[in-house]
Design an enzyme around this catalytic site. Structure first.
Site, mmCIF file in Angstrom:
data_model
loop_
_atom_site.group_PDB
_atom_site.id
_atom_site.type_symbol
_atom_site.label_atom_id
_atom_site.label_comp_id
_atom_site.label_asym_id
_atom_site.label_seq_id
_atom_site.Cartn_x
_atom_site.Cartn_y
_atom_site.Cartn_z
ATOM 1 N N ASP A 220 1.137 -1.193 -0.369
ATOM 2 C CA ASP A 220 0.121 0.309 0.178
ATOM 3 C C ASP A 220 0.923 1.285 0.222
ATOM 4 O OD1 ASP A 220 -2.514 1.229 0.349
ATOM 5 O OD2 ASP A 220 -1.527 2.177 2.230
ATOM 6 N N GLU A 270 13.950 -15.148 0.860
ATOM 7 C CA GLU A 270 14.528 -16.925 1.326
ATOM 8 C C GLU A 270 13.660 -17.610 1.119
ATOM 9 O OE1 GLU A 270 14.826 -14.637 5.070
ATOM 10 O OE2 GLU A 270 16.513 -13.806 5.143
HETATM 11 C C1 BGC Z 1 -5.256 2.496 -0.315
HETATM 12 C C2 BGC Z 1 -6.390 2.742 0.120
HETATM 13 C C3 BGC Z 1 -6.726 3.470 1.066
HETATM 14 C C4 BGC Z 1 -5.366 4.640 1.269
HETATM 15 C C5 BGC Z 1 -4.507 4.576 2.831
HETATM 16 C C6 BGC Z 1 -4.782 3.616 -0.754
HETATM 17 O O1 BGC Z 1 -3.778 3.855 -2.056
HETATM 18 O O2 BGC Z 1 -5.879 1.684 -1.107
HETATM 19 O O3 BGC Z 1 -7.505 2.433 0.285
HETATM 20 O O4 BGC Z 1 -7.188 4.402 1.561
HETATM 21 O O5 BGC Z 1 -4.234 3.678 0.664
HETATM 22 O O6 BGC Z 1 -3.647 3.155 3.784
#
Ligand code: BGC
Length: 561
Positions: A220, A270
């Site tokens: 993310d 790993e």
């Molecule tokens: C996720 C979102 C989230 C954000 C913060 C993003 O890009 O896809 O759904 O709200 O990151 O974590």
């Protein structure tokens, strides 16, 4: 007469060690938003046993992997992207045993598992954030996050005027007067990645899930982790003028972030096969994106270029050529995606006027206006979405699909304010207004019954009456359904994928794109409205029925030449 599919032989058997390690390069990955997929215990919230129960559905759909959005303990300040504990399952969703059972069931039918890892921020309920709040200024516990004194006579002003991604200030004050940084909501404090304990802890998390058998990670906001918070912070206006493309911006896409992913790569390697990772990195250019896709780093990075494009032959061609060129430089493969849990569904974007300008923004505007159904070309949107998806499934690289698109679902716009959950709605984000709940509404599995077969009772977001017409069970036996189309396309794609190359074939028509893949697989998409001729060969699949052997407007055909 044998069917077309039976005549074709798969090009990859996928069982040599090299194939095993490269499974992701051309995978079809299905994104599951767990809380809205299937509810096994009738509490209105989708759960891991619900996913396990749908493994036969996923197998029949024909995807190579699933990617699960976060299922970790969370107060859901941001749909689970506010993680309380990275190495546990939210009790409302299941247990670690349920997780193991789900992975085993998916693996048993040859579907890999990718989990979402959220390294830019934790939740404010994470044990280390609680410890930081209880600890004094300047303590080791506070160093794991970004705590600062405020400005003004008594520190009553935030350290800078920065705005958070979902609206409101990017700093929140603690009871003892210090401020902490949060790029997203106040419930999502940003980690300090200069802190060695933070780094170590994430390595432990990667090992924890890898040991449990996950095949990979979706990372993310992979571009935001490292920050340069100098003594004198720039103002918001100054920040906006700073170059985001040089690797030196104080908050985004800094070059040092790749040192973190080099450490992660050692952990991935790993394992046998090495664990896979894909970066979510909305960066400025394909060149910057390629850094995340390096084999010494995460290995693959999302390209959102098609997702933000119009349904337009010229734009599609330019984007694809540019992306393929970039992946050639890194040795990775490209990714293609039209829908996910953050954007209005592509059937809806492609169903809005003006029909050549169907950018994400437009879907957002429509949702903001309350989603008037009379302004949406419901069938046209699905027709264009299928054409675009079949085109994309023909491209070399990975295809990312989002739950419900295989049912032809449109965005749900008319969710009452008091039922909405997305923080961007409540915080008045500048880029949005009604938020992302409309693509996160629990799926309709049955045409009737409580929550359309999602669970035994209600659903945590209200489902519209029209979901009845999109139920998976009704589409299951209907050869003309969107679901049947996705199944056919995915099954054929698996048989047809050979090599990672493609060649454009000039059509002399600005609205028509044609490319060929190895093995005589041709993909032709008509972005215009007038029917066009197809190359001579066997038509394997078309997104709408052919018209006297010609391809109608807004349609795609796969032909074996
Ligand atoms: C996720 C979102 C989230 C954000 C913060 C993003 O890009 O896809 O759904 O709200 O990151 O974590």
């Amino acid at each position: 007469m044998p069917t077309v599919a039976a005549e074709l032989q798969p090009h990859h058997q996928g069982d040599s060690p090299a194939d095993e390690a490269n499974w992701w390069r051309q995978a079809a990955v299905y994104q599951i938003y767990p809380r809205s997929f299937a509810d096994s215990n009738g509490d209105g919230i989708g759960d891991l046993p619900g996913i396990t129960a749908k493994v036969p559905y996923l197998k029949e759909l024909g995807v190579d992997a699933v990617w699960l959005s976060p299922f970790y303990p969370s107060a859901l300040a941001d749909g689970g992207y506010d993680v309380d504990d990275y190495r546990a399952v939210d009790p409302k969703i299941g247990t670690l045993q349920d997780f193991d059972g789900m992975v085993a069931a998916l693996h048993a039918v040859g579907i890999r598992v990718i989990v979402d890892i959220v390294p830019n921020h934790s939740s404010n309920r994470h044990a280390w954030f609680r410890e930081a709040l209880a600890a004094p200024k300047g303590s080791r516990a506070r160093d794991r996050y970004h705590f600062r004194d405020g400005k003004g006579m008594n520190g009553e002003l935030p350290p800078s005027d920065w705005v958070a991604a979902f609206g409101g200030p990017a700093w929140s004050r603690t009871p003892d007067g210090q401020w902490y940084l949060h790029t997203f909501t106040p419930e999502q404090p940003d980690w300090n990645w200069d802190n060695p304990e933070v780094r170590q802890d994430f390595l432990a998390t990667l090992g924890f899930w890898s040991d449990r058998g996950v095949d990979g990670f979706r990372v993310d906001v992979a571009n935001l982790l490292v920050k340069d918070l100098a003594e004198d912070l720039p103002s918001r206006a100054e920040l906006e003028l700073m170059d985001r493309d040089s690797g030196t911006h104080p908050l985004a896409d800094r070059d040092e972030v790749h040192e973190i992913y080099a450490e992660w790569r050692k952990v991935f390697n790993e394992y046998q096969p090495p664990r896979f990772a894909v970066a979510e990195a909305w960066v400025e250019s394909p060149v910057r994106r390629a850094k995340y896709a390096s084999p010494e780093g995460l290995g693959q990075a999302f390209s959102f270029d098609l997702l933000v494009a119009d349904f337009d032959a010229g734009q599609f061609r330019r984007i694809i050529s540019a992306n393929l060129e970039q992946v050639r430089l890194t040795g990775s493969t490209s990714t293609w995606v039209f829908s996910n849990h953050d954007v209005a569904r592509h059937a809806t974007r492609y169903g809005l006027e003006p029909l050549k300008g169907r950018k994400v923004k437009q879907g957002t505007e429509w949702v903001k206006a309350g989603g008037p159904r009379e302004t949406l070309d419901i069938d046209g949107g699905i027709r264009r979405a299928k054409a675009a998806t079949q085109f994309m499934l023909g491209l070399p690289g990975s295809a990312y699909l989002y739950q419900g698109e295989e049912l032809g679902l449109h965005e749900v716009a008319d969710i009452p304010a008091d039922a909405r959950q997305d923080p961007s709605f409540f915080r008045g984000a500048e880029w949005d207004g009604l938020g992302r709940d409309g693509c996160r509404v629990p799926l309709p599995w049955e045409p009737d019954g409580p929550s359309f077969g999602f669970g035994a009772n209600g659903a945590h977001l209200p489902q519209p009456a029209w979901f009845a017409d999109y139920a998976a069970s009704s589409q299951d036996s209907d050869a003309g359904s969107t679901l049947a189309f996705y199944r056919k396309a995915l099954a054929l794609r698996r048989l047809l994928q050979a090599g990672e190359s493609m060649v454009w074939i000039e059509t002399g028509n600005a609205d028509v794109l044609h490319f060929a893949r190895p093995g005589g697989w041709h993909v032709l998409t008509n972005f215009g409205t007038e029917p066009v001729d197809l190359p001579r060969g066997e038509v394997l699949l078309s997104s709408v029925p052919l018209n006297n052997g010609r391809l109608p407007g807004e349609a795609t055909a796969w032909i074996r030449v």
